[in-house]
Design a protein around this motif. Sequence first.
Motif, short mmCIF file in Angstrom:
data_model
loop_
_atom_site.label_atom_id
_atom_site.label_comp_id
_atom_site.label_asym_id
_atom_site.label_seq_id
_atom_site.Cartn_x
_atom_site.Cartn_y
_atom_site.Cartn_z
N HIS A 151 6.26 -2.40 -1.75
CA HIS A 151 5.43 -2.16 -0.56
C HIS A 151 6.25 -2.34 0.72
N LYS B 240 10.26 5.96 -0.09
CA LYS B 240 8.89 6.14 -0.56
C LYS B 240 8.81 7.41 -1.39
N ILE C 126 6.23 10.20 -3.44
CA ILE C 126 4.86 10.72 -3.45
C ILE C 126 4.72 11.71 -4.59
N GLU D 134 -8.07 10.23 -6.00
CA GLU D 134 -6.80 10.05 -5.29
C GLU D 134 -5.98 11.32 -5.45
N THR E 227 1.56 7.24 -4.28
CA THR E 227 2.80 6.80 -3.65
C THR E 227 3.48 5.73 -4.50
N ARG F 52 -7.41 12.07 4.98
CA ARG F 52 -6.96 10.72 4.65
C ARG F 52 -5.67 10.76 3.82
N GLU F 53 -5.60 11.68 2.87
CA GLU F 53 -4.39 11.79 2.05
C GLU F 53 -3.21 12.32 2.87
N GLU G 238 -1.79 9.41 4.60
CA GLU G 238 -1.02 8.61 3.65
C GLU G 238 0.35 9.23 3.40
N ARG H 221 2.55 8.65 6.50
CA ARG H 221 3.08 7.29 6.56
C ARG H 221 4.23 7.07 5.60
N ALA H 222 4.25 7.82 4.51
CA ALA H 222 5.32 7.66 3.52
C ALA H 222 6.59 8.40 3.92
N ASN I 204 -1.27 18.19 9.03
CA ASN I 204 -2.18 17.14 9.50
C ASN I 204 -3.01 17.64 10.68
#
Length: 369
Positions: free
Chosen positions: A109, A126, A128, A141, A145, A236-237, A240, A243-244, A287
Amino acid sequence: MRSSTLFRRINRHPLQTRTALKLAEPVRDMCVPPVDSVVEFGAYVQGKKIPASGIVEAVDLVRERNKDSENANAFVWVGLHEPDAPEVEWLSEVFGLHPLAVEDAVKAHQRPKVERYGESLFMVLKTIAYLDHDELTATSEIIATGEIMVFIGPDFVVTVRHGDHCPLTVVRERLEDKPKLMNRGPAGVLHAISDHVVDQYLQVADLMQLELEEVEATVFADVSSRDINRIYQLKREMLEMKRAITPLQAPMAALPQRRVIPSEMREYFRDVGDHLSRVCEQVESSNELCSSILQAALARSNALANEDMRKISSWVAIMAVPTMIAGIYGMNFDFMPELRSAWGYPTVLGVMVTACVLLHRGFRRNGWL
């Protein structure tokens, strides 16, 4: 591939001498060597794998080859999957890994980063993966990640992977099939791993783009709350995913400037950085597109709700006329018009029908019905 100058500097560095001393028998007794978490390990000389019975023996072979010849370019590659703390601590004693980096590798993490500890480099990537579903639910989901931690030193590569996706077996097999690529040394392995991870980014970004295009095509159809839930879930995905990927840009851009990266490998890392920039731009545009689709879907849903309310209001207004007339004539008064007339009843019915027809035509003309 590392230059002979870099080899001489590494061979003289006290870290290697300190690490070599730690390979004595007391080190083996200090912690439990990794067993279940080891995916694979190997010693490589001139890009070819040589047999070794264990990790310590592989390190001994590699350092003996590097000691005999400056151009041996030998190193050890150990791959772990979700190891426990004692296993990573044992490897830290063998390779002289920094305690802070070891703690990050165990806890996971972590934010994507590149840190230097002496002559070794610690990189966090990271990972994915796109999870396909026959039917999306509120708890489905889409993006999974994980993390890959990479330790590289003068003569070793240690990879720690968290998560069930993005295995490195494909990378190892590709490098072993091409000894010229494996002969680039630990920096070459780091490049292959980072290139593999960024390629996964591209694949997932393309799949998410297709998903968004499919949703966009249906957004102006009959929009239901289920469609909006799906769009919000994609949003939302996408966050995510952003962020990765996005935090890796700065470390990847600075990686070619690191002293532990040979000059001949820097162009390769810049190429990976270019691919990463392309992915970040694609994720950013996706996005923004997802945000626009969500706003359009909400606006469309509100418009449909307004249309339904207008239809309901129109029918309520139409039915209010006969209700009002019936209510008036339902009052028990003796002196009311047309109470005793033979044509009173059909006259009232005619007035009701006429008023309803006129209201219906008016509402249809205005687009309410």
